[in-house]
Design an enzyme around this catalytic site. Structure first.
Site, PDB file in Angstrom:
ATOM      1  CB  CYS A  47      -0.934  -0.016   1.212  1.00 17.49           C
ATOM      2  SG  CYS A  47      -1.793  -1.582   1.406  1.00 17.49           S
ATOM      3  CB  VAL A  84       5.734 -22.985  -4.401  1.00 19.79           C
ATOM      4  CG1 VAL A  84       5.037 -24.344  -4.351  1.00 19.79           C
ATOM      5  CG2 VAL A  84       6.395 -22.670  -3.069  1.00 19.79           C
ATOM      6  CE1 TYR A 430     -19.354  20.313  17.833  1.00 20.10           C
ATOM      7  CE2 TYR A 430     -20.597  20.535  19.868  1.00 20.10           C
ATOM      8  CZ  TYR A 430     -19.965  21.110  18.785  1.00 20.10           C
ATOM      9  OH  TYR A 430     -19.938  22.464  18.636  1.00 20.10           O
ATOM     10  CD1 TRP A 438     -27.943  18.454  15.157  1.00 15.67           C
ATOM     11  CD2 TRP A 438     -28.191  16.233  15.187  1.00 15.67           C
ATOM     12  NE1 TRP A 438     -28.985  18.164  16.001  1.00 15.67           N
ATOM     13  CE2 TRP A 438     -29.161  16.802  16.040  1.00 15.67           C
ATOM     14  CE3 TRP A 438     -28.161  14.838  15.069  1.00 15.67           C
ATOM     15  CZ2 TRP A 438     -30.090  16.039  16.747  1.00 15.67           C
ATOM     16  CZ3 TRP A 438     -29.075  14.079  15.772  1.00 15.67           C
ATOM     17  CH2 TRP A 438     -30.032  14.678  16.593  1.00 15.67           C
TER      18      TRP A 438
HETATM   19  C1  LIG Z   1      -0.026   0.166  -5.445  1.00 13.66           C
HETATM   20  C2  LIG Z   1      -0.941  -0.535  -4.492  1.00 13.66           C
HETATM   21  C3  LIG Z   1      -1.512   0.154  -3.433  1.00 13.66           C
HETATM   22  C4  LIG Z   1      -2.383  -0.499  -2.554  1.00 13.66           C
HETATM   23  N1  LIG Z   1      -2.941   0.214  -1.520  1.00 13.66           N
HETATM   24  C5  LIG Z   1      -3.765  -0.423  -0.647  1.00 13.66           C
HETATM   25  C6  LIG Z   1      -4.326   0.284   0.463  1.00 13.66           C
HETATM   26  O1  LIG Z   1      -4.077   1.490   0.635  1.00 13.66           O
HETATM   27  N2  LIG Z   1      -5.141  -0.397   1.323  1.00 13.66           N
HETATM   28  C7  LIG Z   1      -5.409  -1.736   1.162  1.00 13.66           C
HETATM   29  O2  LIG Z   1      -6.134  -2.313   1.972  1.00 13.66           O
HETATM   30  N3  LIG Z   1      -4.895  -2.431   0.109  1.00 13.66           N
HETATM   31  C8  LIG Z   1      -4.072  -1.805  -0.782  1.00 13.66           C
HETATM   32  N4  LIG Z   1      -3.525  -2.511  -1.819  1.00 13.66           N
HETATM   33  C9  LIG Z   1      -3.853  -3.936  -1.977  1.00 13.66           C
HETATM   34  C10 LIG Z   1      -2.947  -4.801  -1.081  1.00 13.66           C
HETATM   35  O3  LIG Z   1      -1.626  -4.484  -1.291  1.00 13.66           O
HETATM   36  C11 LIG Z   1      -3.191  -6.265  -1.390  1.00 13.66           C
HETATM   37  O4  LIG Z   1      -4.550  -6.512  -1.221  1.00 13.66           O
HETATM   38  C12 LIG Z   1      -2.390  -7.175  -0.479  1.00 13.66           C
HETATM   39  O5  LIG Z   1      -1.019  -7.027  -0.717  1.00 13.66           O
HETATM   40  C13 LIG Z   1      -2.794  -8.630  -0.701  1.00 13.66           C
HETATM   41  O6  LIG Z   1      -2.069  -9.438   0.145  1.00 13.66           O
HETATM   42  P1  LIG Z   1      -1.822 -10.969  -0.205  1.00 13.66           P
HETATM   43  O7  LIG Z   1      -0.910 -11.480   0.835  1.00 13.66           O
HETATM   44  O8  LIG Z   1      -3.115 -11.641  -0.438  1.00 13.66           O
HETATM   45  O9  LIG Z   1      -1.106 -10.929  -1.632  1.00 13.66           O
HETATM   46  P2  LIG Z   1       0.285 -10.271  -2.032  1.00 13.66           P
HETATM   47  O10 LIG Z   1       0.624  -9.121  -1.194  1.00 13.66           O
HETATM   48  O11 LIG Z   1       0.201 -10.059  -3.513  1.00 13.66           O
HETATM   49  O12 LIG Z   1       1.325 -11.418  -1.740  1.00 13.66           O
HETATM   50  C14 LIG Z   1       1.337 -12.612  -2.454  1.00 13.66           C
HETATM   51  C15 LIG Z   1       2.763 -13.068  -2.540  1.00 13.66           C
HETATM   52  O13 LIG Z   1       2.801 -14.393  -3.046  1.00 13.66           O
HETATM   53  C16 LIG Z   1       3.971 -14.532  -3.823  1.00 13.66           C
HETATM   54  N5  LIG Z   1       3.796 -15.708  -4.688  1.00 13.66           N
HETATM   55  C17 LIG Z   1       2.862 -15.894  -5.645  1.00 13.66           C
HETATM   56  N6  LIG Z   1       3.014 -17.103  -6.222  1.00 13.66           N
HETATM   57  C18 LIG Z   1       4.055 -17.701  -5.613  1.00 13.66           C
HETATM   58  C19 LIG Z   1       4.700 -18.956  -5.779  1.00 13.66           C
HETATM   59  N7  LIG Z   1       4.298 -19.836  -6.687  1.00 13.66           N
HETATM   60  N8  LIG Z   1       5.767 -19.252  -4.987  1.00 13.66           N
HETATM   61  C20 LIG Z   1       6.193 -18.349  -4.039  1.00 13.66           C
HETATM   62  N9  LIG Z   1       5.620 -17.144  -3.863  1.00 13.66           N
HETATM   63  C21 LIG Z   1       4.569 -16.817  -4.635  1.00 13.66           C
HETATM   64  C22 LIG Z   1       4.035 -13.216  -4.568  1.00 13.66           C
HETATM   65  O14 LIG Z   1       5.333 -12.971  -5.073  1.00 13.66           O
HETATM   66  C23 LIG Z   1       3.594 -12.224  -3.490  1.00 13.66           C
HETATM   67  O15 LIG Z   1       4.679 -11.660  -2.804  1.00 13.66           O
HETATM   68  C24 LIG Z   1      -2.654  -1.877  -2.733  1.00 13.66           C
HETATM   69  C25 LIG Z   1      -2.092  -2.575  -3.813  1.00 13.66           C
HETATM   70  C26 LIG Z   1      -1.240  -1.920  -4.680  1.00 13.66           C
HETATM   71  C27 LIG Z   1      -0.640  -2.683  -5.823  1.00 13.66           C
END
Ligand SMILES: Cc1cc2nc3c(=O)[nH]c(=O)nc-3n(C[C@H](O)[C@H](O)[C@H](O)COP(=O)(O)OP(=O)(O)OC[C@H]3O[C@@H](n4cnc5c(N)ncnc54)[C@H](O)[C@@H]3O)c2cc1C
Length: 456
Positions: A47, A84, A430, A438
């Site tokens: 984020c 993986v 407030y 309000w």
């Molecule tokens: C620019 C940006 C700004 C954002 N701002 C916000 C915000 O302000 N508020 C908010 O709530 N959300 C925000 N988000 C969304 C938030 O970042 C994601 O929802 C969150 O990172 C999801 O977490 P996750 O662990 O599910 O997935 P990810 O953070 O995507 O992590 C998944 C990980 O799995 C790894 N992976 C995938 N496949 C494999 C494999 N086969 N082997 C090993 N590793 C693997 C990837 O490399 C990755 O690091 C933002 C996203 C972006 C791109």
């Protein structure tokens, strides 16, 4: 059940995966926990990336804990640059590759968590493979984009979702000429059109060239790199040095599917309330899943860090042998674009319509604190409620003042199933520096109640 010697493997080392690993460790010090992450870095704030690219924060500040910190403080082994490639559920093994050396890697698990996040949707138009065209879902993408921004004077953003808007601000602050294209009739299509118009005004006021109703049909280059964006309309072509595609994401489920893990209609991994997949002992959490939405009363994908962390926590408890259920989300989001806070909890008008819920809505304009108090900022709130039982369905907020607080109260009200009558009389804080007698939220609820008592 004793968990002594049990081995937990987590695939994906970010929000969901590391929250789960940390929670499991806290509950059971005897577990052996290994997190495998294909990128060279783990545990960073996705984020914060727009603020890193804008130059507000450095890369080190985005990283909350290094793998060495995880080992020392939590006895969790975090291995980066390990991809993986295969899960063999019956043998309780994962097969992986060390991406830096090419070496094969195998690990045994008793319980596995898939937390693989998302992959970007790249539109099927010519030119998306040209150098200078980027997607942005993680730090690897950001590190690829950062050096290209240095030499770029003109940037094109395709898609006006929240990442597109945050990046529009970052690029303007870096002195770029920014053109934003959105195929639909408004920026942030998750908002109602009247609220999105306020956002669009703020973007234009700050120098972003906004083109809504503009489907990008091609990206063109001079062989070397991307040079222009083409649309179907008369606008023709826009010169660019760099392009960011913010054209949506989808759950990253290839690994899961090939292991026999079931995916659903939204494309995400199907999990039960305990975040377990159809394969016993294999859990999933975060943006690769489709999980329970309290508003839709069914599982939908939710692409936010807030959702990923909560699912990760539940998965972590269950990896440690507990039986904790995921409570579900209400779709709460906030972002900043220039001086404007923009957010939503619950359903928009389009979403309520597609759920076939008869609803009323009311929009108010107010100051976020006493009008005479220095620093009062204008905010707009739009409330939606069900016509039959007056139950709150959603709140959208946009403004130059404290929008977050109103959204958070509304998210709480939504979670507990409050009605407009209850919201209109909530005992909120407030004093002039912080609010009004309000609150704008009371006023929005009162306005919606007036609509209900005098329909038409
Ligand atoms: C620019 C940006 C700004 C954002 N701002 C916000 C915000 O302000 N508020 C908010 O709530 N959300 C925000 N988000 C969304 C938030 O970042 C994601 O929802 C969150 O990172 C999801 O977490 P996750 O662990 O599910 O997935 P990810 O953070 O995507 O992590 C998944 C990980 O799995 C790894 N992976 C995938 N496949 C494999 C494999 N086969 N082997 C090993 N590793 C693997 C990837 O490399 C990755 O690091 C933002 C996203 C972006 C791109």
């Amino acid at each position: 059940v004793s968990s002594r010697g049990e081995k937990i493997v987590v695939v994906g080392g970010n929000a969901a995966g590391l929250t789960a690993a940390s929670r499991a460790r806290r509950l059971d010090p005897r577990l052996e926990i290994t997190v495998l992450e294909r990128a060279p870095h783990a545990a960073y704030s996705t984020c914060g990336i727009p603020y890193f690219l804008a130059g507000d924060v450095d890369q080190e500040s985005l990283v909350r804990m290094t793998p060495a910190d995880f080992q020392r403080e939590r006895q969790i082994e975090v291995l980066t640059s390990v991809r993986v490639d295969e899960v063999a559920p019956s043998r309780r093994r994962i097969l992986a590759t060390r991406t830096d050396t090419g070496e094969a890697f195998e690990a045994r698990f008793d319980r596995l968590l898939l937390a693989t996040g998302v992959v970007p949707n790249v539109p099927e138009i010519p030119g998306t493979d040209l150098p200078g065209v980027h997607t942005l879902v993680g730090l690897t993408d950001a590190l690829r984009l950062a050096p290209e921004l240095e030499g770029a004077a003109q940037a094109g953003i395709v898609g006006a979702g929240y990442v597109g808007l945050e990046m529009a601000e970052a690029l303007i602050r870096l002195g770029k000429k920014v053109t934003l294209f959105e195929g639909r009739d408004r920026v942030l299509p998750g908002l109602d059109a009247d609220m999105a118009r306020i956002v669009e005004y703020e973007l234009r006021r700050n120098g972003v060239r906004v083109h809504t109703h503009q489907k990008v049909t091609a990206l063109a280059g001079d062989g070397d790199r991307v040079r222009s964006i083409h649309t179907g309309r008369s606008l023709g072509s826009t010169p660019v040095d760099v392009v960011l595609l913010d054209t949506g994401v989808r759950p990253n489920v290839e690994l899961a599917r090939s292991a026999g893990v079931r995916t659903g209609e939204g494309g995400g991994i199907v999990v039960d309330p305990w975040m377990e997949t159809n394969l016993p002992g294999i859990f999933a959490a975060g943006n690769c899943t489709e999980a329970f939405s309290r508003l839709h009363a069914r599982a939908v994908p939710g692409y936010l860090g807030t959702v990923a962390a909560k699912q990760g926590r539940v998965a972590g408890e269950n990896l440690a042998g507990r039986r904790t259920q995921y409570a579900g989300s209400v779709g709460t989001i906030i972002l900043k674009a220039f001086d404007l806070a923009i957010g939503k909890t619950g359903l928009s008008s389009d979403e309520a319509q597609s759920e076939r819920i008869p609803f009323t809505s009311a929009r108010i304009e107010a100051l976020d604190r006493a009008a005479y108090f220095p620093g009062a900022g204008k905010i707009w709130l739009k409330v939606l409620a069900a016509t039959d039982n007056h139950r709150l369905l959603g709140l959208q907020g946009v403004g130059y003042g404290d929008v977050a607080r109103r959204l958070d109260v509304a998210a709480t009200a939504l979670t507990s199933g409050m009605t407009l009558e209850e919201l209109a009389n909530l005992d909120l804080t407030y004093t002039p520096p912080f609010g009004s007698l309000w609150d704008p939220l009371h006023r929005a609820a009162q306005a919606a109640l007036r609509n209900l008592s005098s329909p038409g």
